[in-house]
Scaffold this motif. Structure first.
Motif, PDB file in Angstrom:
ATOM      1  N   GLU A 389     150.183 -29.899 -16.072  1.00 57.78           N
ATOM      2  CA  GLU A 389     151.350 -29.816 -16.650  1.00 57.78           C
ATOM      3  C   GLU A 389     151.937 -28.278 -16.472  1.00 57.78           C
ATOM      4  OE1 GLU A 389     150.860 -30.376 -20.929  1.00 57.78           O
ATOM      5  OE2 GLU A 389     149.798 -32.106 -20.645  1.00 57.78           O
ATOM      6  N   LEU A 390     151.003 -27.442 -16.016  1.00 61.41           N
ATOM      7  CA  LEU A 390     151.349 -25.917 -15.599  1.00 61.41           C
ATOM      8  C   LEU A 390     151.943 -25.730 -14.345  1.00 61.41           C
ATOM      9  CD1 LEU A 390     151.505 -22.893 -16.781  1.00 61.41           C
ATOM     10  CD2 LEU A 390     149.025 -22.815 -15.737  1.00 61.41           C
ATOM     11  N   VAL A 391     151.246 -26.373 -13.600  1.00 62.18           N
ATOM     12  CA  VAL A 391     151.342 -26.395 -11.856  1.00 62.18           C
ATOM     13  C   VAL A 391     152.947 -26.921 -11.453  1.00 62.18           C
ATOM     14  CG1 VAL A 391     150.572 -27.059  -9.557  1.00 62.18           C
ATOM     15  CG2 VAL A 391     148.964 -26.428 -11.145  1.00 62.18           C
ATOM     16  N   GLY A 395     159.552 -29.934  -9.093  1.00 60.24           N
ATOM     17  CA  GLY A 395     160.549 -29.446  -9.995  1.00 60.24           C
ATOM     18  C   GLY A 395     160.078 -29.525 -11.476  1.00 60.24           C
ATOM     19  N   ARG A 396     159.037 -30.222 -11.757  1.00 57.80           N
ATOM     20  CA  ARG A 396     158.213 -30.203 -13.061  1.00 57.80           C
ATOM     21  C   ARG A 396     157.139 -29.096 -13.254  1.00 57.80           C
ATOM     22  NH1 ARG A 396     156.040 -35.688 -13.044  1.00 57.80           N
ATOM     23  NH2 ARG A 396     156.125 -35.465 -10.903  1.00 57.80           N
ATOM     24  N   GLY A 397     156.372 -29.088 -14.254  1.00 54.86           N
ATOM     25  CA  GLY A 397     155.620 -28.159 -14.526  1.00 54.86           C
ATOM     26  C   GLY A 397     156.333 -26.851 -15.411  1.00 54.86           C
ATOM     27  N   VAL A 398     155.251 -26.215 -16.104  1.00 53.04           N
ATOM     28  CA  VAL A 398     155.864 -24.966 -16.759  1.00 53.04           C
ATOM     29  C   VAL A 398     156.517 -23.928 -15.664  1.00 53.04           C
ATOM     30  CG1 VAL A 398     155.164 -23.126 -18.267  1.00 53.04           C
ATOM     31  CG2 VAL A 398     154.595 -25.442 -18.845  1.00 53.04           C
ATOM     32  N   LEU A 399     155.452 -23.490 -14.700  1.00 51.59           N
ATOM     33  CA  LEU A 399     155.865 -22.618 -13.846  1.00 51.59           C
ATOM     34  C   LEU A 399     157.116 -22.798 -12.918  1.00 51.59           C
ATOM     35  CD1 LEU A 399     152.182 -21.415 -12.946  1.00 51.59           C
ATOM     36  CD2 LEU A 399     153.944 -20.303 -14.367  1.00 51.59           C
ATOM     37  N   ALA A 400     157.428 -24.073 -12.965  1.00 49.47           N
ATOM     38  CA  ALA A 400     158.729 -24.503 -12.311  1.00 49.47           C
ATOM     39  C   ALA A 400     159.961 -23.878 -13.062  1.00 49.47           C
ATOM     40  CB  ALA A 400     158.821 -25.778 -12.189  1.00 49.47           C
ATOM     41  N   ARG A 401     159.824 -23.487 -14.330  1.00 50.66           N
ATOM     42  CA  ARG A 401     160.869 -23.044 -14.947  1.00 50.66           C
ATOM     43  C   ARG A 401     161.427 -21.725 -14.596  1.00 50.66           C
ATOM     44  NH1 ARG A 401     158.507 -24.574 -20.991  1.00 50.66           N
ATOM     45  NH2 ARG A 401     158.359 -26.752 -20.581  1.00 50.66           N
ATOM     46  N   LEU A 402     162.812 -21.623 -15.071  1.00 49.43           N
ATOM     47  CA  LEU A 402     163.350 -20.196 -14.519  1.00 49.43           C
ATOM     48  C   LEU A 402     162.632 -18.985 -15.520  1.00 49.43           C
ATOM     49  CD1 LEU A 402     165.447 -18.468 -13.058  1.00 49.43           C
ATOM     50  CD2 LEU A 402     166.914 -19.121 -14.558  1.00 49.43           C
ATOM     51  N   SER A 403     162.366 -19.259 -16.488  1.00 48.84           N
ATOM     52  CA  SER A 403     161.964 -18.344 -17.472  1.00 48.84           C
ATOM     53  C   SER A 403     160.598 -17.984 -17.153  1.00 48.84           C
ATOM     54  CB  SER A 403     161.983 -19.037 -18.914  1.00 48.84           C
ATOM     55  OG  SER A 403     161.141 -20.057 -19.198  1.00 48.84           O
ATOM     56  N   TRP A 667     162.845 -20.633  -6.883  1.00 43.90           N
ATOM     57  CA  TRP A 667     162.820 -21.713  -5.742  1.00 43.90           C
ATOM     58  C   TRP A 667     161.419 -21.897  -5.014  1.00 43.90           C
ATOM     59  CZ3 TRP A 667     166.695 -24.595  -6.566  1.00 43.90           C
ATOM     60  CH2 TRP A 667     167.908 -24.131  -7.230  1.00 43.90           C
ATOM     61  N   ALA A 668     160.679 -20.895  -5.096  1.00 43.86           N
ATOM     62  CA  ALA A 668     159.359 -20.999  -4.158  1.00 43.86           C
ATOM     63  C   ALA A 668     158.476 -21.633  -5.336  1.00 43.86           C
ATOM     64  CB  ALA A 668     158.971 -19.263  -4.149  1.00 43.86           C
ATOM     65  N   TYR A 669     158.693 -21.855  -6.798  1.00 41.84           N
ATOM     66  CA  TYR A 669     157.685 -22.184  -7.489  1.00 41.84           C
ATOM     67  C   TYR A 669     158.254 -23.674  -8.171  1.00 41.84           C
ATOM     68  CZ  TYR A 669     154.764 -18.484  -7.700  1.00 41.84           C
ATOM     69  OH  TYR A 669     153.709 -17.252  -7.825  1.00 41.84           O
ATOM     70  N   GLN A 670     158.758 -24.546  -7.344  1.00 44.02           N
ATOM     71  CA  GLN A 670     159.333 -25.939  -7.586  1.00 44.02           C
ATOM     72  C   GLN A 670     158.402 -27.080  -7.187  1.00 44.02           C
ATOM     73  OE1 GLN A 670     162.159 -26.372  -9.438  1.00 44.02           O
ATOM     74  NE2 GLN A 670     161.578 -24.232  -9.646  1.00 44.02           N
ATOM     75  N   ASP A 671     157.248 -26.532  -5.954  1.00 50.23           N
ATOM     76  CA  ASP A 671     156.408 -27.518  -5.917  1.00 50.23           C
ATOM     77  C   ASP A 671     155.296 -26.742  -5.288  1.00 50.23           C
ATOM     78  OD1 ASP A 671     155.229 -30.084  -5.389  1.00 50.23           O
ATOM     79  OD2 ASP A 671     156.928 -30.626  -4.273  1.00 50.23           O
TER      80      ASP A 671
END
Length: 794
Positions: A389-391, A395-403, A667-671
């Motif tokens: 849920e974090l990874v 585009g999903r996952g907590v760390l994929a959010r802008l915040s 954009w680096a943390y979308q996948d």
């Protein structure tokens, strides 16, 4: 792949050993009569042949080792683990209880088998195998104990861990043979880890802390008995007596009494330096003309001699003066003394000290450090039970959010410390030089050893106290299945000496764990001071020496350019990536493509971290020059409209630079792996720290010019002063606080936004609470002892 195969065999052996009847019942019913109590030899042989054939190992060697481990051997030595499993094999309740308390080993075996057979989908999930089961429930099962199997991460970004509830007879020594099935190292530990005072080093450490506590008690008693005169009130405006550039050149805050300005213990001038809320970092540098007038009876700062003289109170015995330095009253008073004129235009202070904004930057930066380590330390300890849920995944996952980029970009907080350190080292040195007679090169060279010694004495005692707290004391405070400090103890036993020598960012070289997880910052900072102080003393820029000023600036610019070029080469030619789940975790592992890794080859090296420090040096040179130009231009009173437009442009500039550096990683943390190209990754590696430094420069210059508005009012508010003074100790103790919490847990942590926020706030509060005793008992007293005992050079 060797990593996966080794763990596969280990887990399969654990599955057989724990007798998970539900998972293996189909195999059992097919291979032998269900009413038989002892499986015949052929089924075990078939199991070993199946495993060895699946992974493509040498059949003869693999089967021999497998059989030696699993099958009964009447002629061989007794295996207590095998006997215990045989004894419990008929107790369905105990087997099911042990299976419930273990991780989903059968599922992990299936995933690993698929990955070994080339399944890309299964291999993608391998880094997230982290099922520790229920250690507490296992402890309640009669005759059972909890075991943890883990493997080195290798090319995986995270350790792989599984829990197994086994009979007590199955311990490391009896189960450890399973790791010999392959050359891959798989660690296995059973039972709760606990530590006692079982060595001379730990006993000496406890005795040392007890002696320090005794000094504090005695020093406080002497204070209460009236052996030392009460400190005078702080006089922040005395800063001008030690600066040649009025309030623009004043150190962050000048206080006397609370910091050691009593009659018996040396008082000193306050100079901030990066992490340090530094008391008189440059104390031995140069006697100013004002000091020359005071020498012989005058008292700087309204208390004792500004640099360790005892004045009228100097008749007290030396031992008494030293003990008074440990008194809680004076140190506590200084800690919460915010001074006057600190606010720099906000907080009701009237703008007396424009550099007070650095207090806010320093305090906010340590809070940001704690935020990032709240995530990272958990990943390296028990991990998260719901890690997927974090990874970032499509585009999903907590760390994929802008915040969430504020968490993954927390490494920039350390760059803020480097920037402040470089700025203040230059600013204070040039302030001292401007107030003294011109210094010959020979005299400058003679000053360098004293400067280096002062810096070492200022930092090292507190630093080593924190190292001993983490290494020797923390293991005594708890116990549990994750309470394993074996790797930390081995690293510190081998490399503890790298910390007082400030080379822990270079030794060990590329392999192995360093002793103390955050010591690399102090090593870099100390090395930068060693390199830049000679430039400032020998060149003496801004003293009518245009060539010297240009030379220092050119060398700083060259260091920035070389560091950026190195980062660009690592990213483009070697494929080093900065994202957390692509090898960016602070842990040793297999190199990324090209043979280089982010943590040992980039993150902790001085040639990678010099950019913000050199930028701070350049900013100090530029500000002192700009302050003089601004003073001359003030008489011309430029149009208010034009000044407002320029100020707005500066605000937009620093907001854009700082914001893009923090949130540009979105954009680096979308996948996983990161979808950005190698060129984009290399550009961020090379330019992020430069952009951050430029943004800090624009923000600081705006606040120094008293045009920062609400931002300046916030950063320069006097409420930051106590936290700023605790920043150094907070940085040193926060790994102990966070590690204690995560390793004392009985299992992995569940990630949730509310849970994470509450945990972070607890870490922040706990860190500052733990830093107060370290500050009052070690940092502040020893700083005062140095000021009282070391004579100021004439």
């Amino acid at each position: 792949m060797r990593f996966s195969l080794g763990l596969l065999l280990t887990l399969f052996c654990l599955e057989l050993c724990r007798g998970a009847r539900l998972a293996l019942m189909p195999l059992r019913s097919q291979l032998y009569d269900a009413e038989s109590t002892d499986p015949p030899l052929p089924p075990i042989t078939a199991v070993c042949a199946s495993i060895c054939g699946t992974i493509g190992k040498d059949m003869l060697d693999c089967q021999e080792r497998c059989l030696a481990l699993l099958q009964p051997d009447p002629s061989g030595p007794a295996n207590p683990c095998r006997s215990a499993i045989a004894a419990v094999s008929t107790d369905t309740f105990r087997i099911e209880a042990m299976s419930f308390s273990s991780g989903h080993i059968a599922s992990a075996i299936g995933l690993l088998l698929q990955a070994a057979n080339g399944s890309a989908a299964a291999a993608q999930f391998l880094p997230y195998v982290n099922d520790l089961g229920a250690p507490d429930a296992c402890a309640a099962v009669d005759g059972a104990h909890y075991c943890l199997v883990a493997a080195a991460p290798g090319a995986s970004p995270l350790p792989l861990r599984l829990g197994a509830c086994l009979p007590r007879a199955c311990r490391q020594d009896t189960l450890g043979a399973m790791t010999n099935l392959t050359a891959v190292s798989v660690s296995l530990s059973c039972g709760d880890h606990s530590y006692g005072v079982d060595g001379a080093a730990r006993a000496l450490t406890l005795a040392l802390f007890a002696a320090v506590a005794l000094l504090v008690v005695v020093g406080t008693a002497l204070e209460l008995a009236g052996c030392g005169a009460p400190p005078p009130p702080p006089q922040a405006d005395k800063a001008k007596e030690h600066s040649g550039a009025a309030d623009a050149a004043a150190p962050t805050h000048f206080v006397s009494g609370g910091g050691g300005g009593d009659d018996q213990c040396g008082s000193e001038q306050h100079v901030s330096d990066g992490l340090l809320d530094d008391q008189n970092l440059q104390r031995p540098l140069l006697p100013t003309q004002a000091d020359d007038k005071k020498r012989g009876g005058g008292r700087a700062h309204g208390g004792g001699d500004a640099h360790g003289g005892s004045g009228s109170g100097g008749s007290a015995p030396l031992a008494v003066r030293v003990l008074l330095c440990f008194g809680l009253q004076a140190n506590w008073r200084y800690l919460f003394d915010v001074g006057r004129g600190r606010d720099g235009g906000g907080g009701g202070g009237g703008g007396g000290n424009r550099l007070a904004v650095l207090d806010g930057l320093r305090a906010l930066s340590i809070l940001w450090v704690i935020l990032g380590h709240t995530l990272i330390f958990c990943l390296l300890a028990g991990g998260y039970s719901n890690l997927l849920e974090l990874v970032p995944r499509g585009g999903r996952g907590v760390l994929a959010r802008l915040s969430a980029q504020a968490i993954t970009s927390a490494f920039l907080s350390v760059d803020t410390f480097f920037y402040i350190s470089g700025f203040l080292l230059t600013h204070v040195t040039l302030s001292k030089l401007s107030a003294a007679a011109p210094l010959s090169r020979g005299a400058a060279l003679r000053w360098l050893p004293a400067l280096y010694l002062h810096r070492w004495l200022r930092i090292t005692p507190t630093f080593m106290a924190a190292v001993l707290l983490y290494w020797q004391v923390l293991p005594l405070l708890d116990a549990g299945p994750l309470w394993d400090f074996g790797a930390d103890d081995a690293a510190c036993s081998k490399y503890w000496w790298t910390n007082p020598l400030y080379i822990s960012n270079l030794v060990p070289w590329r392999t192995g764990l360093p002793c103390f997880p955050v010591g690399w910052y102090l090593a870099n900072d100390f090395q930068f001071a060693l390199a830049f102080l000679p430039l400032l003393l020998l060149g003496q820029p801004l003293r009518g020496r245009a060539a010297a000023t240009a030379a220092v600036a050119a060398l700083c610019a060259l260091a920035v350019a070389a560091s950026c070029a190195f980062a660009l080469w690592l990213g483009l030619a070697q494929g080093v990536r900065f994202t957390v789940f692509d090898g960016g975790l602070p842990a040793p592992g297999a190199p990324q493509s090209g043979g280089y890794s982010y943590w040992p080859d980039y993150y902790i090296r001085p040639w990678s971290r010099v950019v913000p420090y050199a930028a701070g040096v350049l900013a100090a040179l530029g500000w002192r020059r700009a302050a003089a130009v601004a003073t001359a231009a003030a008489a011309r009173r430029p149009a208010a409209q034009r000044a407002a437009a320029a100020n707005a442009a500066v605000t937009v500039a620093w907001a854009a630079l700082l914001g893009s550096t923090v949130y540009g990683t979105y954009w680096a943390y979308q996948d996983v792996p990161s979808p950005i190209s190698r060129g984009e990754n290399a550009a961020y590696l090379a330019l992020a720290r430069l952009a951050w430094s430029l943004g800090l420069t624009a923000l600081c210059f705006q606040c120094f010019a008293n045009r920062g508005g609400a931002v300046q009012a916030l950063l320069a508010h006097r409420a930051w002063a106590p936290l700023s003074k605790l920043t150094f100790c907070a940085y040193l103790v926060h790994p102990t606080v966070i590690t204690w919490f995560y390793r004392a847990a009985a299992g992995p942590t569940r990630f949730g936004e509310a849970e994470f926020a509450v945990t972070y706030m607890g870490f922040a509060l706990g860190t500052f609470a733990a830093s107060v005793p370290l500050y009052l008992a070690v940092e502040a007293p020893l700083r005062r002892v140095e000021a009282a005992l070391l004579p100021r050079p004439k």
